[in-house]
Enzyme design. Sequence first.
Site, PDB file in Angstrom:
ATOM      1  N   ARG A 114      -4.927  -6.652  -0.924  1.00 29.94           N
ATOM      2  CA  ARG A 114      -4.672  -5.664  -2.241  1.00 29.94           C
ATOM      3  C   ARG A 114      -3.355  -6.244  -2.636  1.00 29.94           C
ATOM      4  NH1 ARG A 114      -2.477  -0.426   1.288  1.00 29.94           N
ATOM      5  NH2 ARG A 114      -1.667  -1.498   3.025  1.00 29.94           N
ATOM      6  N   CYS A 118      -2.304 -10.839 -10.844  1.00 27.53           N
ATOM      7  CA  CYS A 118      -1.186 -11.240 -11.672  1.00 27.53           C
ATOM      8  C   CYS A 118      -0.811 -10.119 -12.697  1.00 27.53           C
ATOM      9  CB  CYS A 118      -1.813 -12.475 -12.505  1.00 27.53           C
ATOM     10  SG  CYS A 118      -0.630 -12.946 -13.886  1.00 27.53           S
ATOM     11  N   ASN A 152       0.478   1.563  -6.448  1.00 32.01           N
ATOM     12  CA  ASN A 152       0.550   1.852  -4.859  1.00 32.01           C
ATOM     13  C   ASN A 152       1.766   0.553  -4.347  1.00 32.01           C
ATOM     14  OD1 ASN A 152       0.505   3.547  -2.682  1.00 32.01           O
ATOM     15  ND2 ASN A 152      -0.067   1.633  -1.511  1.00 32.01           N
ATOM     16  N   GLU A 153       2.880   0.937  -4.010  1.00 34.55           N
ATOM     17  CA  GLU A 153       3.903   0.018  -3.336  1.00 34.55           C
ATOM     18  C   GLU A 153       3.887  -1.361  -4.076  1.00 34.55           C
ATOM     19  OE1 GLU A 153       3.091  -0.284   0.896  1.00 34.55           O
ATOM     20  OE2 GLU A 153       4.281   1.557   1.183  1.00 34.55           O
ATOM     21  N   CYS A 163       2.537 -16.375 -15.848  1.00 30.90           N
ATOM     22  CA  CYS A 163       3.786 -16.004 -15.300  1.00 30.90           C
ATOM     23  C   CYS A 163       4.825 -16.893 -15.709  1.00 30.90           C
ATOM     24  CB  CYS A 163       3.612 -15.788 -13.934  1.00 30.90           C
ATOM     25  SG  CYS A 163       2.434 -14.201 -13.681  1.00 30.90           S
ATOM     26  N   GLU A 316       4.480   8.899   1.693  1.00 30.01           N
ATOM     27  CA  GLU A 316       3.794   8.693   2.744  1.00 30.01           C
ATOM     28  C   GLU A 316       4.838   8.782   4.130  1.00 30.01           C
ATOM     29  OE1 GLU A 316       1.774   4.857   2.650  1.00 30.01           O
ATOM     30  OE2 GLU A 316       1.274   5.072   0.860  1.00 30.01           O
ATOM     31  N   GLU A 364      -7.336  -0.042   9.135  1.00 30.06           N
ATOM     32  CA  GLU A 364      -6.320   1.168   9.244  1.00 30.06           C
ATOM     33  C   GLU A 364      -7.080   2.067  10.081  1.00 30.06           C
ATOM     34  OE1 GLU A 364      -5.003   1.887   5.124  1.00 30.06           O
ATOM     35  OE2 GLU A 364      -3.133   0.742   5.679  1.00 30.06           O
ATOM     36  N   PHE A 366      -6.996   3.021  12.987  1.00 26.86           N
ATOM     37  CA  PHE A 366      -6.159   3.333  14.157  1.00 26.86           C
ATOM     38  C   PHE A 366      -4.944   3.781  13.662  1.00 26.86           C
ATOM     39  CE2 PHE A 366      -9.233   0.439  16.485  1.00 26.86           C
ATOM     40  CZ  PHE A 366     -10.032   1.324  16.808  1.00 26.86           C
TER      41      PHE A 366
END
Length: 681
Positions: A114, A118, A152-153, A163, A316, A364, A366
């Site tokens: 994830r 760009c 997200n983050e 760029c 979170e 994820e 666990f």
Amino acid sequence: MRKYDLESRLLHGGDYNPDQWLDYPEILQDDLKLMDKAKANTFSLGIFAWSALEPEEGDFQFDWLDRIMDNIAEMGGNVILATPSAARPAWMSKKYPEVLRTNERREKMLHGGRHNHCFSSPVYREKTKIINRKLAERYKDHPALLMWHISNEYSGECHCDYCQNNFRQWLKNKYVTLKQLNEAWWGPFWSHTITDWDEIESPSPIGEMQVHGLNLDWRRFVTDQTIDFFEHEISDIRKLSPDVPVTTNFMADTYDLIPFQSLDYGKFAKHVDIISWDCYPAWHNDWETTADLASKVGFINDQYRSLKQQPFLIMESTPSGVNWHDVNRTKRPGMHLLSSMQFIAHGSDSNLYFQWRKSRGSSEKFHGAVIDHDNDENNRVFKDVATVGHALENIKSVKGMHKCAKVAIIFDWDNNWALNDAQGFGLHSKLYAQTLQKHYRPFWDNDIAVDIITSEQDFSKYDLLIAPMLYLVRKETMERLQQFTKNGGTLVSTYLTGIVNETDLAYIGGWPQELASLFGLSVKETDTLYPAQNNFLIYEDQKFVVNDYCSLFDVSTAKTLGTYGTDFYQGKPSLSVNQYGKGNAYYIGARTNSDFLDTFYRSLIQTHDLTNKWIVKGNKYVSVQSREGKQEVYFMMNFSEAPQSIQVAGRSIDLITGKKLSTTIQLEPYEVFVVKRENQQ
Ligand code: GLA
Ligand code: ZN
């Protein structure tokens, strides 16, 4: 149907990923029942749901999301609805490879993971715009919609041609001429003079990494570029739902809970309506005490609260362990309530989790979650979460209350980047954020609120301003520090302050004049010590060990308070104070340990009368934090594995349990009380 009072409740719930469970209708039914049992009221939906929302290009599937949102609204819950840009469907990468990131070695990344896109790619921007607009059009008036969770983050950087071009344009806007750019970057060094804008390349291990001005500008560009992408993401959302706040979840770095290094959150904060962030302390680890870690958790929550000087959200956290620490311990009984209350104590209006239901597959599966694979509400973790849910309902009067601090510590992202980049001093001992955590500790131990601010925020509201290791310091900052002190403030700074300017060029002609007059001294040299070496700072007839850094300075108007104990600079000043206008500027020349900082700050705490009068006898394992509104609410938290007690000036009542407390308050291991004083309404 249960209705919540939207205005006054604290948020409890978290990331909910029903898109992973669409083939399990009975699980989705169970979720709804269990939400109610856990006293969960708010869910972040759709964070990584792009492939469920647009399984094929242009084919949008919102039915499943409609159902979930309706169900959550039906039970009186809220949704923090995400834009899905943090991960994208495979069809997009296949059809439009330009959306994929190029790494610093100029390698095009494959589809996967994830945060692998760009921010400049016109296609990625267009695709994001389309899906965000559709989400906003469809859900803007949905009764469950509380807030937008943008991506997200955000993190990472891309080095593709798009760029590079954007970076060059950013530099043109900043420097206008190559002459100015070359001056700022110290061009002639190793024949690095730039003669055409197109010659500029982002820092790369297969190219240039040691032009510090370039590195610093690249970091600033990455922040601006990320913010630009964020602004692009919200442009239609703002138009269509102007009253719904937007946020994006910030992060910390590493186990040490130091502020996130890659983006300047001080800048980013100005673009969001509310700060939210993801906090994952390694409770019960084997290298520090619970109180040591709790104080770091306090520091970073105070920092993120201070970014906007208003309550923030924990977006979170985990009800048990995570899956990405080296060892993923579960929380001992009591810790979940304690650590949740600590977030609120430092200014959060929520405790939200990653995630609601543990995934069945992939990385994820666990990671701690409210509902485990056993789907059992009698699971210990689930019950702990329900306990927190009840507690949050009982203390909901805290929502929106502020924290008032008279002490501030400066953390500056530019300074952090420049200092970490500096090839000199001790390459591994700079530890800027960790040093700030050490300066914070005496205040945490003494239950004194602290703001952690950037060097651009207002200084005037504080009595005491602590600015350690301000290696990169702008002229304006020096002038503002002068102003603060002149008006009666107390300023503390340390070694490695005042060395380079805004573009990471060393100040020439001696220590900057503004600092020399402010501190009444002139720094001449910095001695860097090997890890096993030390010196001493002699202060008030005590000998304190110092490590890593000893700055050698001559005092002019400053009064010497401490001297060095050994080496060729034995007897020379190591600590000083200078009266400047109505205030005082202290300079700590050497890196000290907590014994010195405790002693030094104790006297400043007394002089400035910073202690809370209600706490008659504190306890360094029991952290007391307050939030203030019409009344004050005190959080008393035992961060130790033993019973502890504190004494307060009057009787109080614990809002969580309704228990009445006398002036001596006993706390069992990990116990927490959230109290209001008895004579208050
Ligand atoms: C981050 C992410 C979540 C999840 C958690 C796990 O905070 O935002 O999607 O991966 O980490 O701790
Ligand atoms: Zn790119």
